[in-house]
Design a protein around this motif. Structure first.
Motif, mmCIF file in Angstrom:
data_model
loop_
_atom_site.group_PDB
_atom_site.id
_atom_site.type_symbol
_atom_site.label_atom_id
_atom_site.label_comp_id
_atom_site.label_asym_id
_atom_site.label_seq_id
_atom_site.Cartn_x
_atom_site.Cartn_y
_atom_site.Cartn_z
ATOM 1 N N ILE A 1 -7.489 1.336 -2.120
ATOM 2 C CA ILE A 1 -6.684 1.705 -0.955
ATOM 3 C C ILE A 1 -6.812 3.208 -0.786
ATOM 4 C CG2 ILE A 1 -4.382 1.779 0.054
ATOM 5 C CD1 ILE A 1 -3.726 -0.705 -1.679
ATOM 6 N N ALA B 1 0.837 -1.193 0.000
ATOM 7 C CA ALA B 1 0.000 0.000 0.000
ATOM 8 C C ALA B 1 0.880 1.254 0.000
ATOM 9 C CB ALA B 1 -0.919 -0.004 1.223
ATOM 10 N N ILE B 2 1.531 1.533 -1.109
ATOM 11 C CA ILE B 2 1.321 0.902 -2.410
ATOM 12 C C ILE B 2 2.649 0.763 -3.135
ATOM 13 C CG2 ILE B 2 -1.026 1.751 -2.770
ATOM 14 C CD1 ILE B 2 0.913 3.836 -4.692
ATOM 15 N N GLY C 1 -1.335 -3.878 -4.080
ATOM 16 C CA GLY C 1 -1.884 -2.537 -4.218
ATOM 17 C C GLY C 1 -0.972 -1.687 -5.075
#
Length: 321
Positions: free
Chosen positions: A178, A63-64, A93
């Motif tokens: 996200i 993330a990310i 992500g």
């Protein structure tokens, strides 16, 4: 109520090899997830590879990973390797990152960010299943790439998103979104753009938290973090869209080159909205508010005050207390 409770790794201020004892204990503390970030510290994949061995019960996620800073094939190989190391426990992500990281630090043009992420997701959808990819996307071309080590289980693809276009992309072509740098109340405005494509779409939220710290100290730390992030164009545009007019004096001072004035212009109310702080029990209550408002996976990004023990901060923010 969410059944997931995540933490950002690696922890700040602790050498990576020394984090094993903390990460090993995360499942016993009630944590279900460990998510990595990537800016100017560790890369996104190495800490998760270590965590896959140190705490094999944890679900892992990035993330990310920026869509710009790795070639498409390299990104697919990195994701496939971690998916193979942690079968069924890894989520990838991806997102634009920011012009600072992409252009200033990596000397890559930060152009057509929406299309770049969209094209990356479309490429990964095909590549991670072992398909031979020969495609001219809008932002790059791939000439006959076939992944040589296809993971047994294809990882979910999540898209880092702030405003409506990317949020809808996350729901339409990704497995979820996200989100980052928003209040629990802001979640109500953001999640419907994702969930219009399915109520089962995942929403991961990174939540900054400073537990068991007096309000003045926490707000001072929070102001520094807010001024560092929310003057970056993508985050400024996000908060303008959210209607956070209280930040206008900060943006004005920043534009005029007055960094100290920008810091002073951030109201206490904005710090309190965007950074969870106070007694640990109150922090856990505020984190649960994100879940109540539509977040499926809260991922705590702990901010450790000076002289505090990062491991103690992790314990304080654990769901069971």
């Amino acid at each position: 109520m969410t059944t997931r409770w995540g933490i950002t790794i690696p922890l700040e201020g602790v050498p990576l090899p020394e984090q094993r004892s903390v990460i090993e204990r995360l499942p016993d503390l009630g944590y279900t997830d460990a998510w990595s970030a990537e800016a100017n510290g560790t890369d996104a994949f190495t800490p998760l590879a270590l965590a896959s061995v140190w705490a094999p019960e944890l679900r892992l996620g990035t993330a990310i990973v920026p869509a710009y800073t790795r070639g498409p094939a390299t990104l697919a190989m990195s994701a496939a390797t971690l998916a193979a190391a942690a079968p069924g426990r890894f989520a990838l992500g991806v997102g634009t990152s920011s012009n600072v990281i992409v252009e200033r630090w990596n000397s890559i043009p930060f152009e057509e960010p929406y299309k770049k992420v969209r094209d990356t997701v479309r490429f990964l959808r095909a590549a991670l299943t072992g398909q031979k990819v020969k495609e001219d996307y809008d932002t790059f071309s791939v000439r006959g790439f076939t992944l040589g080590a296809v993971p047994e289980q294809t990882p979910p693809l999540l898209v880092a998103a702030l405003r409506p276009g990317m949020l809808k992309l996350a729901g339409r072509e990704g497995d979820g979104a996200i989100i980052n740098w928003l209040s629990a109340e802001d979640v109500r405005k953001v999640t419907p753009y994702v969930r219009r494509y399915g109520e089962d779409k995942e929403v991961v939220a990174r939540i900054f938290a400073i537990p068991d710290t007096d309000a003045d100290t926490a707000r001072e730390i929070g102001r520094w973090a807010i001024s560092a992030y929310l003057n970056v164009p993508v985050y400024r545009a996000f908060h303008e869209w959210l209607g956070r007019e209280e930040l206008t004096p900060m943006w004005k001072a920043w534009d005029e080159g007055d960094r100290r004035g920008a810091l002073a212009a951030i109201p206490d109310s904005v710090v309190d909205d965007l950074i969870v702080h106070g007694p640990a029990a109150y922090c856990r209550e505020r984190i649960r508010a994100y879940a109540d408002n539509g977040v499926t996976t809260p991922v705590i990004a702990p901010i450790t005050p000076p002289k505090a023990d990062p491991a103690a901060v992790v314990r304080a923010l654990a769901p069971s207390g």
